[in-house]
Write an enzyme that holds these catalytic residues in place. Structure first.
Site, mmCIF file in Angstrom:
data_model
loop_
_atom_site.group_PDB
_atom_site.id
_atom_site.type_symbol
_atom_site.label_atom_id
_atom_site.label_comp_id
_atom_site.label_asym_id
_atom_site.label_seq_id
_atom_site.Cartn_x
_atom_site.Cartn_y
_atom_site.Cartn_z
ATOM 1 N N PRO A 1 -11.721 -0.362 -2.121
ATOM 2 C CG PRO A 1 -11.533 -2.343 -0.943
ATOM 3 C CD PRO A 1 -11.055 -0.927 -0.937
ATOM 4 C CB SER B 1 -7.225 -14.055 7.368
ATOM 5 O OG SER B 1 -7.042 -13.585 8.692
ATOM 6 C CE1 TYR C 1 -3.895 -2.109 0.111
ATOM 7 C CE2 TYR C 1 -2.902 -3.143 2.035
ATOM 8 C CZ TYR C 1 -3.865 -3.130 1.043
ATOM 9 O OH TYR C 1 -4.786 -4.135 0.970
ATOM 10 C CB SER D 1 -10.420 -11.235 -1.853
ATOM 11 O OG SER D 1 -11.219 -10.129 -2.187
ATOM 12 C CD GLN D 2 -15.585 -16.799 0.967
ATOM 13 O OE1 GLN D 2 -16.683 -17.144 1.400
ATOM 14 N NE2 GLN D 2 -14.531 -17.597 1.029
ATOM 15 C CG HIS E 1 -7.684 -2.522 1.129
ATOM 16 N ND1 HIS E 1 -7.423 -3.335 2.211
ATOM 17 C CD2 HIS E 1 -8.301 -3.324 0.222
ATOM 18 C CE1 HIS E 1 -7.855 -4.561 1.960
ATOM 19 N NE2 HIS E 1 -8.385 -4.573 0.760
#
Length: 648
Positions: A106, A465, A93, A580-581, A350
């Site tokens: 997002p 994660s 980032y 990603s979920q 994010h």
């Protein structure tokens, strides 16, 4: 029991859980290098694989550079809470120099509301703010319940640090690297002053919502402040849209901000924004026809009500300079969005937190706001002074920068090919009945869809994660495995083809063989997922080795080890499929843009009997198309179901 005592016990309990969290391990070097070679196998020809093997072998040889860098990381692990966190945060980032809307931030769409009056808008938004203040109070007293793992060594406590870095946080641009502001926790028994920034018709207002000595505003009082803004902003001339600067390239925004900070009024404004609890964006509706450019091979927007793709555009970026993009401060971690037509959602920065933590917070706020019917009674907040409208001191150079930033943002938005695709053939209930993890299943579906379109696989990113470890955020699950390639190649083979007047029949792979390959692909993807969540992923490790090489090199001009300069390393990290979920409990969903010019973004949200995909690409790419990708996904999901339901 007094509040101070509750605070003391809560802090003690939280500290206890933090202390019992293990440190992130440094995976064995040999294993990471073996997995690195394997993950590149589907992307390289035999000659390239042999060349890579020699590079990896030299790097990992006893007495070579790899083992020395490994020792450096092991020493770093002993001295820090999380050896990878700073490396990862900067690389993912803070070092990023492109605009963060679409590319990083997002957007989340909540179920639309039905507002009949301006009071409805103010009342609903006030409830969101009121709920945010409730949540911040829990954070101040360290009162969040510690979450625990539910699978793969269930019961382990999970790191909650990012949950405390959402409200009151902001990203700050830097010329070469950004930084973060996170509100400091209160001292024992202290009540903090809190304020929010409200943006309406491009006007920014500061609304104090809690005073250190007088307590917090009631929902009615917040509502009256928002009503004032909704009445005041439309009567004013359009201000210079300073918010465009937050959607500019990061180094250019840093230079512009440094010049703005030379003026005391601007400096105070920026300080108020950075330290605000959150930003509340009171929007105008996007027209139904926004971004109605015909998708390749698809249909345009239907007439009538706004569709989900249209709503997602509003939450991702606001719609550009002609609509709501000046109603944003993209650096702010939380931007709640409430539109006059009932569209609602979130745009979030994010770097401070992952989607799961943010979704949990936002769903909590919305649940509170929707818990009671909207009152038609006009609130009485006449004793409060009106909100402070922020005014700027701008030079011609500042105005020129704002104009340039707006043009860059407009071009980025025009280039975004975004589609919300709801697959209704089945959902996670069917997938679970096949004894497969929904996440594993959908990752393989994405691989099959990509292969159907391009006849090959690509480096695929899926966030994993690693919150089982102190300050853990994510590592990368790489779904383009050799086992996945073998399975998708079997699934996507043509049955027959015409070459001239001669019909050619291919040697077909039997369904039994496809099922065998499917089982191997599932096992490989599952193992990759488990390795990552247990701290044995390769991406953070390779990044750490690369950074260790930089930090231990004799001079800044010393080249990096060949493993990091060879084209295969760029190929391994060119994620043309970023996935990603992002599961939600209600009918909301979250999406984001692609991370490469010729790539796709693909979030997925499995429901019981359906799956919501948010697919993104760029119109400027000659090779990508969300409409074609959605069609390939549908074909892939149907083919997978047919295979798994075949008679035995």
């Amino acid at each position: 029991m007094g509040r101070a005592e509750i605070w003391s016990r809560s802090v003690e309990q939280t500290a206890c859980y933090v202390n019992e969290l293990p440190k992130l391990p440094v995976p064995p070097l040999e294993r990471t290098l073996q997995k690195y070679e394997k993950t590149l196998r589907p992307l390289l020809n035999e000659h390239e694989q042999e060349r890579l093997h020699k590079i990896v072998e030299r790097f990992g040889a006893p007495g070579g550079l790899g083992p020395k860098l490994q020792l450096y990381l092991l020493d770093r692990r002993e001295k820090t809470d999380n050896w990878a966190y700073e490396y990862w945060l900067n690389d993912m980032y803070l070092n990023y120099r492109e605009p963060i809307p679409v590319n990083c931030n997002p957007g989340m769409v909540m179920p639309p509301r039905r507002f009949t009056t301006i009071l409805d808008v103010a009342r609903f938004a006030a409830r969101l703010v009121d709920a945010a203040l409730d949540h911040k109070e829990v954070l101040n007293w360290k009162g969040l319940e510690v979450e625990r793992a539910t699978s793969r060594e269930p019961g382990q406590p999970l790191c909650m640090a990012q949950y405390y870095r959402i409200l009151g946080a902001c990203r700050i641009p830097g010329r070469t690297r950004d930084s973060q502001y996170v509100a400091p926790p209160p001292r024992n028994g202290e009540q903090l002053a809190e304020h929010i920034i409200v943006i309406c018709r491009s006007q920014l207002y500061c609304v104090p919502v809690q005073a250190g000595d007088r307590g917090r505003l009631t929902e009615d009082e917040i509502c009256s402040q928002l009503l004032y803004i909704l009445d005041d902003a439309p009567c004013l001339p359009n201000p210079p849209p300073v918010g465009f600067l937050t959607g500019w390239k990061r180094s250019l925004w840093a230079e512009a901000r440094a010049d703005l900070m030379k003026d005391e009024i601007n400096q105070r404004n920026l300080d108020l924004i950075v330290k605000s609890l959150l930003v509340l964006c009171l929007d105008e509706a996007l027209p139904n026809t926004f971004n109605c450019r015909l998708p390749r091979g698809g249909k345009g927007h239907a007439a009538g009500a706004r569709d989900e793709t249209n709503l997602a555009h509003q939450m991702l970026h606001g719609g550009g300079s002609a609509h709501n993009s000046a109603n944003r401060w993209f650096d702010k971690t939380i931007q709640l969005i409430v539109s006059g037509d009932g569209a609602c959602g979130l745009c979030y920065e994010h770097s401070n937190a992952e989607g799961g933590a943010v979704i949990q917070l936002v769903e909590k706020l919305w649940k509170h706001a929707e818990s009671l019917p909207l009152s038609s009674e006009v609130p009485n907040g006449g004793h409060l002074p009106p909100p402070e409208r922020l005014e700027w001191t701008l030079e011609p150079a500042d105005l020129k920068r704002i104009e340039e930033a707006g043009a860059v943002l407009d071009n980025l938005i025009k280039d975004l090919d975004f589609q919300v695709y709801r697959f209704t053939g089945y959902g996670k209930d069917f997938i679970k009945s096949c004894k497969v993890s929904p996440d594993v299943y959908l990752q393989l579906a994405l691989q099959l869809a990509y292969y159907r379109l391009y006849g090959k696989l690509t480096a695929t990113y899926e966030s994993a994660s690693i919150r089982r470890f102190r300050l853990g955020r994510v590592d990368c699950i790489r779904s383009a495995t050799p086992e996945a390639l073998a399975w998708v190649a079997a699934m996507a083979q043509p049955k027959e083809d015409d070459i001239g007047n001669k019909k050619v029949t291919f040697h077909l792979v039997s369904d039994e063989k496809k099922l065998l390959l499917w089982g191997e692909a599932v096992a490989a993807q599952t193992a990759e997922m488990v390795d990552n969540i247990l701290g044995q992923g390769i991406d953070n490790h390779l990044l750490g080795l690369r950074q260790a090489a930089r930090e231990t090199s004799p001079t800044a001009a010393t080249p990096l080890p060949e493993i990091f300069t060879d084209p295969t390393y760029r190929l391994a990290n060119k994620f043309l499929l970023s996935t990603s979920q992002v599961a939600t409990s209600g009918n909301s969903f979250m999406g984001y843009g692609p991370v490469e010019p010729d790539g796709y973004g693909a979030s997925y949200n499995p429901k019981g009997d359906s799956i919501v995909f948010c697919l993104s690409a760029f119109w400027s790419s000659e090779v990508t198309s969300t409409s074609r990708f959605a069609q390939a996904l549908e074909e892939s999901l149907n083919a997978m179901q047919a295979l798994l339901l075949r008679p035995s």
